[in-house]
Design a protein around this motif. Structure first.
Motif, PDB file in Angstrom:
ATOM      1  N   SER A  26    -164.950  22.092-113.654  1.00  0.00           N
ATOM      2  CA  SER A  26    -164.272  21.466-114.782  1.00  0.00           C
ATOM      3  C   SER A  26    -162.981  20.798-114.303  1.00  0.00           C
ATOM      4  N   PRO A  27    -162.495  19.803-115.042  1.00  0.00           N
ATOM      5  CA  PRO A  27    -161.230  19.175-114.665  1.00  0.00           C
ATOM      6  C   PRO A  27    -160.118  20.222-114.575  1.00  0.00           C
ATOM      7  N   GLU A  28    -159.209  20.029-113.668  1.00  0.00           N
ATOM      8  CA  GLU A  28    -158.159  21.019-113.393  1.00  0.00           C
ATOM      9  C   GLU A  28    -157.380  21.416-114.643  1.00  0.00           C
ATOM     10  N   LYS A  29    -157.120  20.455-115.538  1.00  0.00           N
ATOM     11  CA  LYS A  29    -156.317  20.785-116.721  1.00  0.00           C
ATOM     12  C   LYS A  29    -157.022  21.772-117.663  1.00  0.00           C
ATOM     13  N   TYR A  30    -158.347  21.953-117.507  1.00  0.00           N
ATOM     14  CA  TYR A  30    -159.076  22.897-118.341  1.00  0.00           C
ATOM     15  C   TYR A  30    -159.403  24.199-117.624  1.00  0.00           C
ATOM     16  N   GLN A  31    -158.976  24.342-116.402  1.00  0.00           N
ATOM     17  CA  GLN A  31    -159.242  25.575-115.665  1.00  0.00           C
ATOM     18  C   GLN A  31    -158.176  26.603-116.032  1.00  0.00           C
ATOM     19  N   GLN A  32    -158.623  27.713-116.582  1.00  0.00           N
ATOM     20  CA  GLN A  32    -157.711  28.736-117.053  1.00  0.00           C
ATOM     21  C   GLN A  32    -158.413  30.081-116.988  1.00  0.00           C
ATOM     22  N   THR A  33    -157.729  31.081-116.519  1.00  0.00           N
ATOM     23  CA  THR A  33    -158.340  32.406-116.440  1.00  0.00           C
ATOM     24  C   THR A  33    -157.959  33.294-117.620  1.00  0.00           C
ATOM     25  N   ASN A  34    -156.943  32.934-118.367  1.00  0.00           N
ATOM     26  CA  ASN A  34    -156.534  33.765-119.495  1.00  0.00           C
ATOM     27  C   ASN A  34    -157.482  33.569-120.671  1.00  0.00           C
ATOM     28  N   SER A  35    -157.615  34.589-121.477  1.00  0.00           N
ATOM     29  CA  SER A  35    -158.473  34.550-122.644  1.00  0.00           C
ATOM     30  C   SER A  35    -157.620  34.810-123.878  1.00  0.00           C
ATOM     31  N   VAL A  36    -158.003  34.225-124.994  1.00  0.00           N
ATOM     32  CA  VAL A  36    -157.284  34.476-126.242  1.00  0.00           C
ATOM     33  C   VAL A  36    -158.272  34.957-127.299  1.00  0.00           C
ATOM     34  N   CYS A  37    -158.432  36.261-127.387  1.00  0.00           N
ATOM     35  CA  CYS A  37    -159.310  36.824-128.396  1.00  0.00           C
ATOM     36  C   CYS A  37    -158.908  38.268-128.688  1.00  0.00           C
ATOM     37  N   GLN A  38    -159.624  38.909-129.577  1.00  0.00           N
ATOM     38  CA  GLN A  38    -159.406  40.300-129.973  1.00  0.00           C
ATOM     39  C   GLN A  38    -157.979  40.626-130.381  1.00  0.00           C
ATOM     40  N   LEU A  39    -157.535  40.038-131.403  1.00  0.00           N
ATOM     41  CA  LEU A  39    -156.214  40.342-131.944  1.00  0.00           C
ATOM     42  C   LEU A  39    -155.102  40.036-130.948  1.00  0.00           C
ATOM     43  N   CYS A  40    -155.353  39.083-130.117  1.00  0.00           N
ATOM     44  CA  CYS A  40    -154.304  38.715-129.171  1.00  0.00           C
ATOM     45  C   CYS A  40    -154.066  37.210-129.232  1.00  0.00           C
ATOM     46  N   TYR A  41    -154.554  36.551-130.273  1.00  0.00           N
ATOM     47  CA  TYR A  41    -154.388  35.116-130.407  1.00  0.00           C
ATOM     48  C   TYR A  41    -152.946  34.781-130.774  1.00  0.00           C
ATOM     49  N   ASN A  42    -152.425  33.776-130.144  1.00  0.00           N
ATOM     50  CA  ASN A  42    -151.056  33.336-130.359  1.00  0.00           C
ATOM     51  C   ASN A  42    -151.064  31.824-130.208  1.00  0.00           C
ATOM     52  N   LEU A  43    -150.840  31.093-131.305  1.00  0.00           N
ATOM     53  CA  LEU A  43    -150.932  29.636-131.269  1.00  0.00           C
ATOM     54  C   LEU A  43    -149.955  29.023-130.269  1.00  0.00           C
ATOM     55  N   ASP A  44    -148.724  29.508-130.225  1.00  0.00           N
ATOM     56  CA  ASP A  44    -147.755  28.976-129.264  1.00  0.00           C
ATOM     57  C   ASP A  44    -148.262  29.128-127.834  1.00  0.00           C
ATOM     58  N   ARG A  45    -148.788  30.294-127.549  1.00  0.00           N
ATOM     59  CA  ARG A  45    -149.308  30.565-126.199  1.00  0.00           C
ATOM     60  C   ARG A  45    -150.530  29.688-125.919  1.00  0.00           C
ATOM     61  N   TYR A  46    -151.389  29.505-126.901  1.00  0.00           N
ATOM     62  CA  TYR A  46    -152.570  28.662-126.737  1.00  0.00           C
ATOM     63  C   TYR A  46    -152.162  27.239-126.355  1.00  0.00           C
ATOM     64  N   VAL A  47    -151.201  26.693-127.074  1.00  0.00           N
ATOM     65  CA  VAL A  47    -150.737  25.327-126.784  1.00  0.00           C
ATOM     66  C   VAL A  47    -150.092  25.260-125.403  1.00  0.00           C
ATOM     67  N   ALA A  48    -149.350  26.288-125.027  1.00  0.00           N
ATOM     68  CA  ALA A  48    -148.740  26.310-123.696  1.00  0.00           C
ATOM     69  C   ALA A  48    -149.812  26.308-122.606  1.00  0.00           C
ATOM     70  N   LEU A  49    -150.905  27.031-122.829  1.00  0.00           N
ATOM     71  CA  LEU A  49    -151.972  27.108-121.831  1.00  0.00           C
ATOM     72  C   LEU A  49    -152.836  25.850-121.792  1.00  0.00           C
ATOM     73  N   TRP A  50    -153.183  25.334-122.966  1.00  0.00           N
ATOM     74  CA  TRP A  50    -154.159  24.256-123.043  1.00  0.00           C
ATOM     75  C   TRP A  50    -153.556  22.894-123.366  1.00  0.00           C
ATOM     76  N   GLY A  51    -152.321  22.858-123.832  1.00  0.00           N
ATOM     77  CA  GLY A  51    -151.644  21.586-124.072  1.00  0.00           C
ATOM     78  C   GLY A  51    -152.028  20.867-125.346  1.00  0.00           C
ATOM     79  N   THR A  52    -152.865  21.459-126.172  1.00  0.00           N
ATOM     80  CA  THR A  52    -153.303  20.804-127.398  1.00  0.00           C
ATOM     81  C   THR A  52    -153.813  21.845-128.392  1.00  0.00           C
ATOM     82  N   THR A  53    -153.916  21.440-129.656  1.00  0.00           N
ATOM     83  CA  THR A  53    -154.521  22.302-130.665  1.00  0.00           C
ATOM     84  C   THR A  53    -155.884  21.751-131.088  1.00  0.00           C
TER      85      THR A  53
END
Length: 131
Positions: A66-93
């Motif tokens: 996958s393109p480098e900007k989509y390579q990520q090892t962190n997961s956001v699930c099971q009551l650990c979702y955080n929109l701010d953190r998601y945007v920081a990791l993925w750069g978009t909503t």
């Protein structure tokens, strides 16, 4: 996951054939020990089992990296979702829920009591990102 389904108008209910695996390797937090399906928490000892499956050498030709900007090892699930953190990791909503919500005290007590006590070593849940 319940919040994601509910936000999209889906009705959900308990599934008796499942177990929620938590901090104990062989004892489910909920559900039968011999359940057909198991859901593993991010706190499961050694990490989620399927995250540790290695790709067979002969299967490497079946896909491209996958393109480098989509390579990520962190997961956001099971009551650990955080929109701010998601945007920081993925750069978009673009691929996530943007509806604001806050986890109830009951859910936090049940799944992450350490957070309510002011202790948080879960950056995917607690870390707030400055925008």
């Amino acid at each position: 996951m319940q919040y994601a389904f509910a936000a999209r108008g889906w009705h959900i209910e308990p599934w008796e054939e499942t177990a929620q695996m938590d901090k104990h390797k062989d004892i489910p937090l909920t559900g039968p020990k011999d359940s057909s399906f198991r859901h593993y928490c991010s706190c499961y000892p050694g990490g989620k089992p399927t995250y540790n499956i290695k790709l067979k050498k002969e299967d490497e030709k079946l896909f491209r990296q996958s393109p480098e900007k989509y390579q990520q090892t962190n997961s956001v699930c099971q009551l650990c979702y955080n929109l701010d953190r998601y945007v920081a990791l993925w750069g978009t909503t673009n691929c996530t829920n943007t509806q604001p919500f806050q986890y109830s005290k009951l859910l936090m007590e049940r799944y992450h009591p350490e957070v309510l006590k002011g202790k948080c070593d879960l950056p995917w849940l607690c870390e707030r990102v400055k925008r």
